[in-house]
Design an enzyme around this catalytic site. Structure first.
Site, PDB file in Angstrom:
ATOM      1  N   GLU A 101       0.843  -1.199   0.000  1.00 11.45           N
ATOM      2  CA  GLU A 101       0.000   0.000   0.000  1.00 11.45           C
ATOM      3  C   GLU A 101       0.876   1.246   0.000  1.00 11.45           C
ATOM      4  OE1 GLU A 101      -2.558   1.416  -0.803  1.00 11.45           O
ATOM      5  OE2 GLU A 101      -4.116   1.245   0.714  1.00 11.45           O
ATOM      6  N   ASP A 102       0.351   2.322  -0.555  1.00  9.87           N
ATOM      7  CA  ASP A 102       1.128   3.565  -0.580  1.00  9.87           C
ATOM      8  C   ASP A 102       1.124   4.270   0.769  1.00  9.87           C
ATOM      9  OD1 ASP A 102      -1.590   4.109  -0.820  1.00  9.87           O
ATOM     10  OD2 ASP A 102      -1.391   5.468  -2.529  1.00  9.87           O
ATOM     11  N   ASP A 105      -4.043   5.606   6.309  1.00  5.68           N
ATOM     12  CA  ASP A 105      -4.662   6.805   6.871  1.00  5.68           C
ATOM     13  C   ASP A 105      -5.622   6.372   7.991  1.00  5.68           C
ATOM     14  OD1 ASP A 105      -5.114   9.773   6.332  1.00  5.68           O
ATOM     15  OD2 ASP A 105      -7.143   9.051   5.993  1.00  5.68           O
ATOM     16  N   PHE A 154      -1.561  16.231   3.658  1.00 11.36           N
ATOM     17  CA  PHE A 154      -1.909  15.512   2.434  1.00 11.36           C
ATOM     18  C   PHE A 154      -0.711  15.523   1.496  1.00 11.36           C
ATOM     19  CE2 PHE A 154      -3.928  14.223  -1.441  1.00 11.36           C
ATOM     20  CZ  PHE A 154      -4.852  13.295  -0.990  1.00 11.36           C
ATOM     21  N   ASP A 161      -1.688  10.411  -5.427  1.00  7.95           N
ATOM     22  CA  ASP A 161      -2.347  11.442  -6.218  1.00  7.95           C
ATOM     23  C   ASP A 161      -3.248  12.350  -5.391  1.00  7.95           C
ATOM     24  OD1 ASP A 161      -4.426   9.481  -5.679  1.00  7.95           O
ATOM     25  OD2 ASP A 161      -5.604  10.547  -7.176  1.00  7.95           O
TER      26      ASP A 161
HETATM   27  P1  IMP Z   1      -7.436   4.464   4.626  1.00  8.33           P
HETATM   28  O1  IMP Z   1      -8.397   3.357   4.347  1.00  8.33           O
HETATM   29  O2  IMP Z   1      -8.132   5.643   5.232  1.00  8.33           O
HETATM   30  O3  IMP Z   1      -6.252   4.027   5.423  1.00  8.33           O
HETATM   31  O4  IMP Z   1      -7.021   4.982   3.218  1.00  8.33           O
HETATM   32  C1  IMP Z   1      -5.806   4.847   2.636  1.00  8.33           C
HETATM   33  C2  IMP Z   1      -5.890   5.412   1.226  1.00  8.33           C
HETATM   34  O5  IMP Z   1      -6.267   6.781   1.271  1.00  8.33           O
HETATM   35  C3  IMP Z   1      -4.560   5.385   0.535  1.00  8.33           C
HETATM   36  O6  IMP Z   1      -4.383   4.201  -0.202  1.00  8.33           O
HETATM   37  C4  IMP Z   1      -4.656   6.590  -0.386  1.00  8.33           C
HETATM   38  O7  IMP Z   1      -5.283   6.223  -1.598  1.00  8.33           O
HETATM   39  C5  IMP Z   1      -5.553   7.557   0.337  1.00  8.33           C
HETATM   40  N1  IMP Z   1      -4.790   8.592   1.049  1.00  8.33           N
HETATM   41  C6  IMP Z   1      -4.734   8.810   2.374  1.00  8.33           C
HETATM   42  N2  IMP Z   1      -3.935   9.847   2.691  1.00  8.33           N
HETATM   43  C7  IMP Z   1      -3.446  10.296   1.522  1.00  8.33           C
HETATM   44  C8  IMP Z   1      -2.531  11.368   1.173  1.00  8.33           C
HETATM   45  O8  IMP Z   1      -1.986  12.112   2.004  1.00  8.33           O
HETATM   46  N3  IMP Z   1      -2.268  11.507  -0.158  1.00  8.33           N
HETATM   47  C9  IMP Z   1      -2.825  10.715  -1.111  1.00  8.33           C
HETATM   48  N4  IMP Z   1      -3.675   9.713  -0.836  1.00  8.33           N
HETATM   49  C10 IMP Z   1      -3.989   9.515   0.472  1.00  8.33           C
HETATM   50 MG    MG Z   2      -4.457   4.019  -2.320  1.00  8.47          MG
END
Ligand code: IMP
Ligand code: MG
Length: 182
Positions: A101-102, A105, A154, A161
């Site tokens: 995963e990138d 969050d 962010f 992206d």
């Molecule tokens: P989670 O399910 O809330 O942990 O979401 C993670 C996903 O949210 C990541 O795979 C990203 O696609 C997106 N995301 C969360 N923070 C960022 C950010 O700072 N920049 C870009 N994408 C983000």
């Molecule tokens: Mg993502």
């Protein structure tokens, strides 16, 4: 530099070092592993990280892709995980998966995917993220491999992206708030 980027958070050389560090950990943890190791890239944000990481691993790995959406457009997180591209393979009982995963969050995406892939019958499921924003966590989830913990900003670049833009930047940059407050 691109006027939409407030500052560079992690530069190219540092990113290379972070990816190398994770590769060493994975090589080490899976040295005597008898099952197949599958790197499962979560599209699209993780493609750059995955591409760099796989080149640095010395053991045999297979790769595959899943696509999920948890964000609507821009920055609003609906918290709902939709599977847009699923993983199909009949031999999951013989496969150890590392989800790539990138960024983590809220933690909802990886928490959901881990459960989902275990239910599907994978021998084991671990998670690997380049970036982690633990201050944003909404569920009790801790990734197994983390490149770097970052503050609640962010960020874009190196695959990440904002509205499909900035993925091709070679560094991780903090997006100028003027871009999303317009
Ligand atoms: P989670 O399910 O809330 O942990 O979401 C993670 C996903 O949210 C990541 O795979 C990203 O696609 C997106 N995301 C969360 N923070 C960022 C950010 O700072 N920049 C870009 N994408 C983000
Ligand atoms: Mg993502």
């Amino acid at each position: 530099m691109n006027k939409d980027i407030k500052s560079v958070l992690i530069g190219e050389a540092e990113l290379d070092r972070l990816v190398q560090q994770i590769a060493l950990q994975i090589d080490n943890d899976y040295t005597n592993n008898e099952k197949k190791l599958l790197l499962l890239c979560i599209l699209k944000g993780s493609v750059v990280f995955m591409g760099e990481l796989m080149k640095k691993l010395s053991r045999d790995v297979e790769i595959d892709f899943m696509k999920v959406s948890s964000y609507g457009s821009g920055m609003i997180n609906s918290g709902k995980v939709n599977i847009l591209l699923d993983l199909y393979r009949p031999d999951l009982a013989d496969v150890d998966i590392i989800i790539i995963e990138d960024i983590v969050d809220s933690g909802k995406t990886l928490e959901y995917l881990t459960k989902y892939l275990k239910l599907k019958g994978a021998n084991s499921v671990k998670t690997c993220t380049l970036l982690d924003k633990p201050s944003r966590r909404e569920v009790d989830f801790t990734p197994d491999y983390v490149g770097q913990v970052i503050p609640d900003e962010f960020v874009v670049g190196f695959g990440l992206d904002y509205n499909e833009k900035y993925r091709n930047l070679p560094f991780i940059g903090i997006l100028n708030p003027s871009v999303y407050s317009k």
